[in-house]
Design a protein around this motif. Sequence first.
Motif: not given
Length: 89
Positions: A77-87
């Motif tokens: 899954p791809a996420y733009t800047a600042g949108m990645a899940p916090d793992l």
Amino acid sequence: MTTEHTAVLLVDDYTSTCSRCRRGAFTQDTHHNRIADGWSTPGPRSDRPCGALFVAISTRRLEYTEADLRKIRPDLPAYTAGMAPDLTT
């Protein structure tokens, strides 16, 4: 029972890193099993990768789109800047 750690593969212009340990990573690896320095060259032997499973790809670069990231790793899954899940939890 051990739980496998997960991470986001963070790509930039010339480098990529693991969101879990912040060390260099190779974009083609499924797990953070190798350290990559700038330009995706192997790191020093003393550097140890964290072994996390890459479950997503993202970037800190605002000009990179999800489509750009999917070209690098279509399996994640791809996420733009600042949108990645916090793992980190």
